[in-house]
Enzyme design. Structure first.
Site, mmCIF file in Angstrom:
data_model
loop_
_atom_site.group_PDB
_atom_site.id
_atom_site.type_symbol
_atom_site.label_atom_id
_atom_site.label_comp_id
_atom_site.label_asym_id
_atom_site.label_seq_id
_atom_site.Cartn_x
_atom_site.Cartn_y
_atom_site.Cartn_z
ATOM 1 N N HIS A 1 0.848 -1.194 0.000
ATOM 2 C CA HIS A 1 0.000 0.000 0.000
ATOM 3 C C HIS A 1 0.879 1.237 0.000
ATOM 4 O O HIS A 1 1.845 1.325 0.757
ATOM 5 C CB HIS A 1 -0.896 0.017 1.245
ATOM 6 C CG HIS A 1 -1.726 1.258 1.333
ATOM 7 N ND1 HIS A 1 -2.871 1.433 0.601
ATOM 8 C CD2 HIS A 1 -1.552 2.405 2.033
ATOM 9 C CE1 HIS A 1 -3.392 2.617 0.855
ATOM 10 N NE2 HIS A 1 -2.599 3.232 1.722
ATOM 11 N N ASP B 1 -15.298 1.783 7.565
ATOM 12 C CA ASP B 1 -14.316 2.819 7.235
ATOM 13 C C ASP B 1 -14.905 3.816 6.249
ATOM 14 O O ASP B 1 -14.725 5.031 6.385
ATOM 15 C CB ASP B 1 -13.044 2.201 6.642
ATOM 16 C CG ASP B 1 -12.125 3.297 6.116
ATOM 17 O OD1 ASP B 1 -11.717 4.143 6.923
ATOM 18 O OD2 ASP B 1 -11.872 3.342 4.903
ATOM 19 N N ARG C 1 -15.718 11.814 9.066
ATOM 20 C CA ARG C 1 -14.487 12.531 9.445
ATOM 21 C C ARG C 1 -14.251 13.717 8.522
ATOM 22 O O ARG C 1 -13.819 14.788 8.953
ATOM 23 C CB ARG C 1 -13.282 11.581 9.372
ATOM 24 C CG ARG C 1 -13.216 10.596 10.521
ATOM 25 C CD ARG C 1 -12.212 9.498 10.221
ATOM 26 N NE ARG C 1 -10.882 10.000 9.999
ATOM 27 C CZ ARG C 1 -9.957 9.399 9.250
ATOM 28 N NH1 ARG C 1 -10.224 8.252 8.650
ATOM 29 N NH2 ARG C 1 -8.767 9.922 9.091
ATOM 30 N N SER D 1 -7.917 3.550 9.383
ATOM 31 C CA SER D 1 -8.671 3.604 8.129
ATOM 32 C C SER D 1 -7.922 2.843 7.029
ATOM 33 O O SER D 1 -8.477 1.967 6.350
ATOM 34 C CB SER D 1 -8.869 5.073 7.746
ATOM 35 O OG SER D 1 -9.265 5.206 6.419
ATOM 36 N N LYS E 1 -8.711 -1.621 5.525
ATOM 37 C CA LYS E 1 -8.904 -2.104 4.154
ATOM 38 C C LYS E 1 -7.836 -3.142 3.794
ATOM 39 O O LYS E 1 -8.115 -4.101 3.076
ATOM 40 C CB LYS E 1 -8.863 -0.918 3.173
ATOM 41 C CG LYS E 1 -10.120 -0.044 3.315
ATOM 42 C CD LYS E 1 -10.012 1.277 2.589
ATOM 43 C CE LYS E 1 -9.169 2.263 3.320
ATOM 44 N NZ LYS E 1 -9.445 3.666 3.197
HETATM 45 N N1 URA Z 1 -6.407 7.280 3.303
HETATM 46 C C1 URA Z 1 -7.331 6.491 3.897
HETATM 47 O O1 URA Z 1 -7.705 5.450 3.373
HETATM 48 N N2 URA Z 1 -7.830 6.891 5.080
HETATM 49 C C2 URA Z 1 -7.436 8.018 5.716
HETATM 50 O O2 URA Z 1 -7.913 8.301 6.795
HETATM 51 C C3 URA Z 1 -6.485 8.828 5.075
HETATM 52 C C4 URA Z 1 -5.973 8.431 3.864
#
Ligand code: URA
Length: 440
Positions: free
Chosen positions: A82, A161, A168, A183, A187
Site C-alpha cells: 500500500h 471505514d 471525518r 482507516s 482495508k
Molecule cells: N487514506 C485512507 O484510506 N484513510 C485516511 O484516513 C487517510 C488516507
C-alpha cells in the site's frame, strides 16, 4: 452498553475497552448509532487519542464490518503493498510484475485517484480494453494463470471505514494518526493478504509532509498489522518531488513499461527495486540482499515486463500498446513550459504538479468526472539539474485548451529555478519494522 457512556469515557481520557469499540463499530455500521453520536466520539478520539491496543482493535472491527477476502486458495505467501499516495507514483505497476516474476503471487486491489494524487486503477484503465471490475472467481483465475491481477476494490470491503471517513471529512477529524492508520489498515486487513508492505510517502506531495509525521504514521500502521498477525513493514520514501518524470495515466504506464524494460528513471527504478525486494523478503524469498538481486534479475531478464503483459492480457487489455508504447492514444495538444533564466532546478512543489495534472484532465475535480487517460505532464528536468534560459522544463499534454493557462501557471509557480543546486534529498529515508526504525 450505551453509546452515551462510550463518548463520555473517551471525553474523559479513558481507554475504550474492546467491547466498547466493537459496540460502536457494529452500531454505527448497522445504523443504530446516529451520525451525531459517532461524530462526538470521533472528536473525543481526535482530542484524547487512542493507545496502540485501542487502535489495533478499532482497525480489526472496521476490517470485519464487511467482507474479508479469502486468498487461501492461491498457494504461497500473499503480500499486499500500500502506498499512502503521491504524484507520479506508478510503483504498483512496476513492483507487482517484479514480485510476480519471482514466483510470488500478487492478488491486489487498488484504488482510483484521490485529490491531487493518482490511483493505480485509473492508470491501468488507460490500457485500452483493460477491465479492473472483475469478480472474485475471475480474480483468482487470473492470479493463478498470470501470477498477478490488479483490480479495483470489489465487494463490501470495510464499510465502517467508508462511513466513518465520510463523517471525518465533514467534522474536522481526518488528520488524526490513529484514525488515518486504522482507516488504511482496515482495508488492508480485509483484503486478505498474509503480509503487508507499506510505502509511506513524505514531502510536499505526500499526505504527511514531514519525516517525523511519516515515521509516526508508519509506526502506527506497522503496529496495527503486527498486532493483527500480519507481518508488516514500512518504507519511508520521498514524495517531495514527483516520482520519475511522468504524471498522468497513460504517460505513467509508458514510464512503468520503460522501467520494467530497464530504461526507467533512476529515482523510480531505485524505489521500485527496494520496495519489491522488501515484498520478496516478506514472502520469505531470502535475505534483503538476496531479494534485491532477485528483483534486479526480474527486470534484467525481461520476466517482469512479461508479467505486466500477461496480466493486462488476462484482464482484457490491448497489449499491443505495451509492446509498442507509441500506440497509446495521445492528447491532441502538447505545450512546453520553458525556463525563464539560467540556473539550477531547486525544488518542485509536488502537490501543485498533481493539481496541474488534474486541471489538464488526468484526475477528477468531482467524483463523477471522466478522466482523460492521455492528459498529464512530463517533467523534463528534476531537482539538482542545471537549466538554461529557454530550455524545456515540462511538457503539458491535454485536450482541454481552455485549461492550459491555469495548468501552465500552476506549474510555473511550482518549479523553482535558483542560482545554486539544492542539497541532495534521499529517495529512501527509513525502514520501519516491529523491531524499530532503521534509518537508510
Ligand atoms: N487514506 C485512507 O484510506 N484513510 C485516511 O484516513 C487517510 C488516507
Amino acid at each position: 452498553m450505551r453509546m452515551y457512556d462510550i463518548i463520555r469515557h473517551k471525553r474523559d481520557g479513558m481507554a475504550l475497552s474492546p467491547k466498547e469499540i466493537a459496540f460502536f463499530i457494529r452500531g454505527f455500521t448497522d445504523g443504530s448509532i446516529p451520525d451525531y453520536q459517532a461524530s462526538a466520539l470521533l472528536m473525543a478520539i481526535f482530542l484524547r487519542g487512542m493507545n496502540p491496543e485501542e487502535t489495533a482493535i478499532l482497525t480489526d472491527c472496521m476490517a470485519k464490518s464487511g467482507d474479508i477476502v479469502d486468498l487461501s486458495s492461491i498457494p504461497g505467501i500473499k503480500v499486499d503493498k500500500h502506498s499512502t499516495g503521491g504524484v507520479g507514483d506508478k510503483t504498483s505497476l512496476i513492483i507487482g510484475p517484479i514480485v510476480a516474476a519471482c514466483n510470488v503471487p500478487v492478488a491486489k486491489m487498488s484504488g482510483r485517484g484521490l485529490g491531487h494524487t493518482g490511483g493505480t486503477v485509473d492508470k491501468l484503465e488507460s490500457i485500452p480494453g483493460l477491465r479492473t471490475a472483475v469478480d472474485r472467481v475471475e480474480f483468482f483465475r487470473i492470479v493463478k494463470e498470470a501470477g498477478i491481477a490488479i483490480i479495483g476494490q470489489s465487494g463490501n470491503i470495510a464499510p465502517a471505514d467508508k462511513m466513518l471517513y465520510a463523517l471525518r471529512d465533514v467534522t474536522g477529524t481526518v488528520e488524526h494518526l490513529s484514525l488515518i492508520a486504522s482507516s488504511i489498515m482496515s482495508k488492508k486487513l480485509a483484503a486478505g493478504s498474509d503480509a503487508i508492505l507499506l510505502d509511506v510517502k513524505t514531502g510536499s506531495g505526500a499526505f504527511m509532509k514531514t519525516l517525523e509525521d511519516s515515521i509516526a504514521l508508519a509506526q502506527a500502521m506497522v503496529d496495527i498489522g503486527n498486532r493483527n498477525n500480519r507481518d508488516t513493514v514500512a518504507l519511508i520514501t520521498d514524495m517531495d518531488t514527483p516520482l520519475g518524470h511522468a504524471i498522468g495515466n497513460s504517460l505513467e504506464v509508458i514510464e512503468a513499461v520503460e522501467t520494467l524494460q530497464g530504461k526507467g528513471p533512476v529515482d523510480l527504478t531505485a524505489v521500485c527495486l527496494e520496495l519489491a525486494a522488501n515484498m520478496l523478503v516478506l514472502a520469505q524469498q531470502g535475505s534483503l540482499e538476496e531479494c534485491r538481486h532477485l528483483a534486479r534479475q526480474a527486470i534484467a531478464g525481461g520476466e517482469a515486463f512479461q508479467r505486466l503483459v500477461a496480466m493486462a492480457k488476462a484482464q482484457g487489455g490491448d497489449v499491443s500498446v505495451l509492446k509498442d508504447t507509441e500506440r497509446f492514444p495521445k492528447a491532441p495538444m502538447a505545450v512546453c513550459l520553458k525556463a525563464g533564466r539560467d540556473g539550477y532546478l531547486r525544488h518542485i512543489n509536488t502537490e501543485a504538479c498533481g493539481i496541474a495534472s488534474v486541471v489538464l484532465g488526468a484526475g477528477r475535480a468531482r467524483k463523477e468526472d471522466e478522466i482523460d487517460h492521455s492528459a498529464g505532464i512530463i517533467l523534463r528536468k528534476k531537482p539538482g539539474e542545471q537549466v538554461w534560459e529557454g530550455e524545456i522544463l515540462a511538457q503539458l499534454h491535454t485536450a482541454r485548451e481552455e485549461q492550459l493557462p491555469e495548468a501552465m501557471e500552476l506549474l510555473r509557480e511550482a518549479i523553482e529555478v535558483g542560482n545554486a543546486p539544492p542539497a541532495p534529498v534521499p529517495m529512501l529515508y527509513a525502514r520501519v519494522t516491529a523491531d524499530g526504525v532503521e534509518v537508510l
